[in-house]
Design a protein around this motif. Structure first.
Motif, PDB file in Angstrom:
ATOM      1  N   ALA A  87      -4.938  -7.342  -9.528  1.00 22.11           N
ATOM      2  CA  ALA A  87      -5.393  -6.134  -8.828  1.00 22.11           C
ATOM      3  C   ALA A  87      -5.845  -6.454  -7.408  1.00 22.11           C
ATOM      4  CB  ALA A  87      -6.527  -5.474  -9.607  1.00 22.11           C
ATOM      5  N   LYS A  88      -6.461  -7.621  -7.210  1.00 22.44           N
ATOM      6  CA  LYS A  88      -6.923  -8.030  -5.888  1.00 22.44           C
ATOM      7  C   LYS A  88      -5.957  -9.051  -5.306  1.00 22.44           C
ATOM      8  CE  LYS A  88     -11.849  -7.236  -6.804  1.00 22.44           C
ATOM      9  NZ  LYS A  88     -13.209  -7.844  -6.818  1.00 22.44           N
ATOM     10  N   LEU A  89      -5.374  -8.709  -4.174  1.00 23.12           N
ATOM     11  CA  LEU A  89      -4.416  -9.577  -3.505  1.00 23.12           C
ATOM     12  C   LEU A  89      -4.874  -9.841  -2.082  1.00 23.12           C
ATOM     13  CD1 LEU A  89      -1.121  -7.885  -4.745  1.00 23.12           C
ATOM     14  CD2 LEU A  89      -2.009 -10.094  -5.492  1.00 23.12           C
ATOM     15  N   ARG A 116       2.027 -11.555   5.679  1.00 23.95           N
ATOM     16  CA  ARG A 116       1.812 -12.319   4.442  1.00 23.95           C
ATOM     17  C   ARG A 116       1.943 -11.357   3.275  1.00 23.95           C
ATOM     18  NH1 ARG A 116      -2.800 -14.673   1.353  1.00 23.95           N
ATOM     19  NH2 ARG A 116      -2.251 -16.808   0.811  1.00 23.95           N
ATOM     20  N   VAL A 117       3.020 -11.517   2.490  1.00 25.92           N
ATOM     21  CA  VAL A 117       3.392 -10.537   1.482  1.00 25.92           C
ATOM     22  C   VAL A 117       3.342 -11.175   0.096  1.00 25.92           C
ATOM     23  CG1 VAL A 117       5.181  -8.910   0.752  1.00 25.92           C
ATOM     24  CG2 VAL A 117       4.938  -9.484   3.166  1.00 25.92           C
ATOM     25  N   PRO A 118       2.643 -10.557  -0.869  1.00 25.26           N
ATOM     26  CA  PRO A 118       2.726 -11.032  -2.260  1.00 25.26           C
ATOM     27  C   PRO A 118       4.023 -10.538  -2.902  1.00 25.26           C
ATOM     28  CG  PRO A 118       1.206  -9.183  -2.105  1.00 25.26           C
ATOM     29  CD  PRO A 118       1.671  -9.463  -0.709  1.00 25.26           C
ATOM     30  N   VAL A 119       4.884 -11.458  -3.287  1.00 24.88           N
ATOM     31  CA  VAL A 119       6.202 -11.073  -3.791  1.00 24.88           C
ATOM     32  C   VAL A 119       6.427 -11.416  -5.256  1.00 24.88           C
ATOM     33  CG1 VAL A 119       7.362 -11.132  -1.561  1.00 24.88           C
ATOM     34  CG2 VAL A 119       7.159 -13.233  -2.883  1.00 24.88           C
ATOM     35  N   HIS A 146       2.158 -15.366  -5.726  1.00 25.86           N
ATOM     36  CA  HIS A 146       2.968 -16.144  -4.791  1.00 25.86           C
ATOM     37  C   HIS A 146       3.209 -15.298  -3.548  1.00 25.86           C
ATOM     38  CE1 HIS A 146       5.937 -19.001  -3.330  1.00 25.86           C
ATOM     39  NE2 HIS A 146       6.766 -18.008  -3.137  1.00 25.86           N
ATOM     40  N   TYR A 147       2.843 -15.835  -2.394  1.00 27.95           N
ATOM     41  CA  TYR A 147       2.928 -15.109  -1.133  1.00 27.95           C
ATOM     42  C   TYR A 147       4.090 -15.625  -0.301  1.00 27.95           C
ATOM     43  CZ  TYR A 147      -1.815 -13.490  -2.164  1.00 27.95           C
ATOM     44  OH  TYR A 147      -2.915 -12.930  -2.763  1.00 27.95           O
ATOM     45  N   GLY A 196       6.876  -4.939   0.306  1.00 31.27           N
ATOM     46  CA  GLY A 196       5.638  -5.510   0.813  1.00 31.27           C
ATOM     47  C   GLY A 196       5.541  -5.463   2.324  1.00 31.27           C
ATOM     48  N   LEU A 197       6.676  -5.552   3.018  1.00 33.60           N
ATOM     49  CA  LEU A 197       6.669  -5.512   4.483  1.00 33.60           C
ATOM     50  C   LEU A 197       6.603  -4.089   5.019  1.00 33.60           C
ATOM     51  CD1 LEU A 197       9.394  -8.207   5.225  1.00 33.60           C
ATOM     52  CD2 LEU A 197       6.956  -8.393   5.780  1.00 33.60           C
TER      53      LEU A 197
END
Length: 450
Positions: free
Chosen positions: A147-149, A155-158, A167-168, A197-198
């Motif tokens: 839930a918390k990223l 910098r994108v969590p993918v 994993h970013y 994410g972008l």
């Protein structure tokens, strides 16, 4: 049968059902407590059996002899902290003199069996302190992102790693990356997560999709430029090279190299410029690089022009805020001259399921032999599982959460107002009206013929 026995039977049945159907719920309700107790009770004996203890120091032996006390036992690494997480346990250890972080990493598989955990990974935080992350269940079987990223600009969590951490894709740390994968390996889902994410960020997206645009054109409202054939791609890449050169001129004009300016404020890339002068960063997504590199001619000027532009962007684009994200099924020397030079500039490497060992070596052969072995062992039924590594030799097993094309389209449409207009790429801005009219005419034709 007493009421207590009935209640205990019901609790055990509920725990077994949760462990089978909902392992994450089982871990949070029952598993984390049982695992923590198991680790604390077995810790000393497990470390001794794994050879992770050190003998007592000479002064302790001498003190025991002088006081006629029993000989002190060998000491395992000291537990600094045991922290439960939503996927497992995090054990922070202080190593004893003479121990090394490699000793803990080498025994990770034995620790996994001894503590009855699903997976164990180790990393050194600082000198003498090691973090052991243990997962209680297969977190990649049903991916649920935390839930918390820690989301930052570029910098994108993918995806989710096998140790339960996100994993970013960090473009400022790793500017260019290569993603390989066979058909139906989950490569497209990974790309959709990246675009999704972008989309909320202040970044320009540029796409090259030579499969007639079937992957990227549905997301066109968030793209500043798109190309669906090699001819257009060649012109688009030349326009990006021209933009890169203009950005370098801007950086030189704003470097402020005087004796009164501190070293930290001298501009060397776009991130050192003031906010009102900083150009918009650009992420270039190439869906299938083989369609750009392959040619029926022996000496194809268009093909050489494309590869030359990609190599220049990979070598010089970072400081100008131009980042490459290249995808393909294979990326070897059979694609022609310049391919290995381009691959050497792509620091980030991600490999989904591949058809042969050679394809895995194209991604990780110059980085880590262990990553090559892990890539060829990805089963066909685990779509989306991939091995992610970089030039440092470190690698992780990851899996992106499933994102349908409709979900990605909705996210791009929601953030369409963030799409920047870049004058250099105005000629390649996707024509949304013509695309919708073409799809409408095709659907009408299909309905008539049906």
């Amino acid at each position: 049968m007493t009421a207590f026995t009935v209640a205990l039977t019901l609790v055990a049945a509920a725990a077994g059902l949760l462990r089978w159907r909902r392992p994450a719920w089982y871990w949070l309700s029952f598993g984390v407590t049982l695992a923590a107790l198991r680790v604390l009770v077995r810790y000393g004996s497990v470390m001794d059996a794994c050879g992770l203890t050190v003998p007592p120091s000479p002064w302790r032996l001498g003190l025991a002899r002088m006081t006629n006390r029993p000989v002190p036992e060998s000491r395992p690494p000291r537990i600094l902290r045991l922290r439960p997480t939503r996927t497992g346990l995090v054990l922070r250890l202080k190593l004893r003199p003479g121990q090394d972080a490699f000793d803990i990493a080498a025994a990770s598989d034995r620790l996994r069996h001894s503590f009855s955990m699903y997976g164990v990974t180790c990393r050194e935080l600082r000198s003498g302190v090691v973090e052991v992350r243990m997962t209680g269940y297969d977190v990649l079987k049903r991916v649920q992102m935390p839930a918390k990223l820690d989301v930052r600009p570029m910098r994108v969590p993918v995806a989710l790693r096998e140790d339960g951490s996100p994993h970013y894709r960090d473009y400022r740390a790793i500017p260019h990356a290569l993603t390989l994968g066979a058909t139906e390996s989950g490569k497209s889902v990974y790309q959709r997560n990246l675009v999704a994410g972008l989309a909320p960020m202040d970044v320009a997206l540029v796409g090259i999709d030579c499969k007639q645009g079937v992957e990227l054109f549905p997301l066109a409202r968030r793209f500043s430029a798109l190309a669906d054939n090699p001819d257009t791609a060649a012109d688009l890449l030349d326009a990006l090279v021209a933009r890169m050169e203009d950005v370098y001129q801007l950086i030189r004009a704003e470097q402020r190299i005087t004796s009164a300016i501190p070293d930290a404020e001298i501009a060397a890339d776009i991130w050192d410029l003031p906010d009102h002068l900083r150009p918009t960063p650009v992420v270039v997504l190439v869906d299938e690089v083989a369609e750009l590199a392959l040619s029926t001619k022996k000496n194809d000027p268009r093909r050489d022009r494309i590869i030359r532009a990609l190599v220049r962007l990979a070598q010089l684009g970072r400081a100008a805020g131009i980042y490459l994200e290249i995808c393909g099924q294979r990326f070897g020397s059979e694609l022609g001259d310049g391919i290995t030079m381009l691959r050497a500039q792509l620091t980030g490497r991600t490999a989904h399921r591949v058809n042969d060992e050679t394809s895995a070596k194209m991604a990780f052969g110059d980085i880590s032999p262990d990553a090559v072995l892990a890539a060829i062992q990805i089963p066909a039924e685990m779509r989306g599982v991939a091995i992610a590594g970089d030039s440092t030799g470190g690698w992780h097993r990851i899996r992106a959460p499933h994102t349908s094309l409709r979900q990605a389209v909705n996210i791009c449409n929601r953030h369409a107002h963030r799409t920047p207009d870049l004058p250099e790429l105005a000629a390649f801005r996707p024509a949304l009206t013509s695309v919708s009219q073409a799809s409408l005419s095709l659907s009408k034709t299909a309905s008539v013929t049906a």
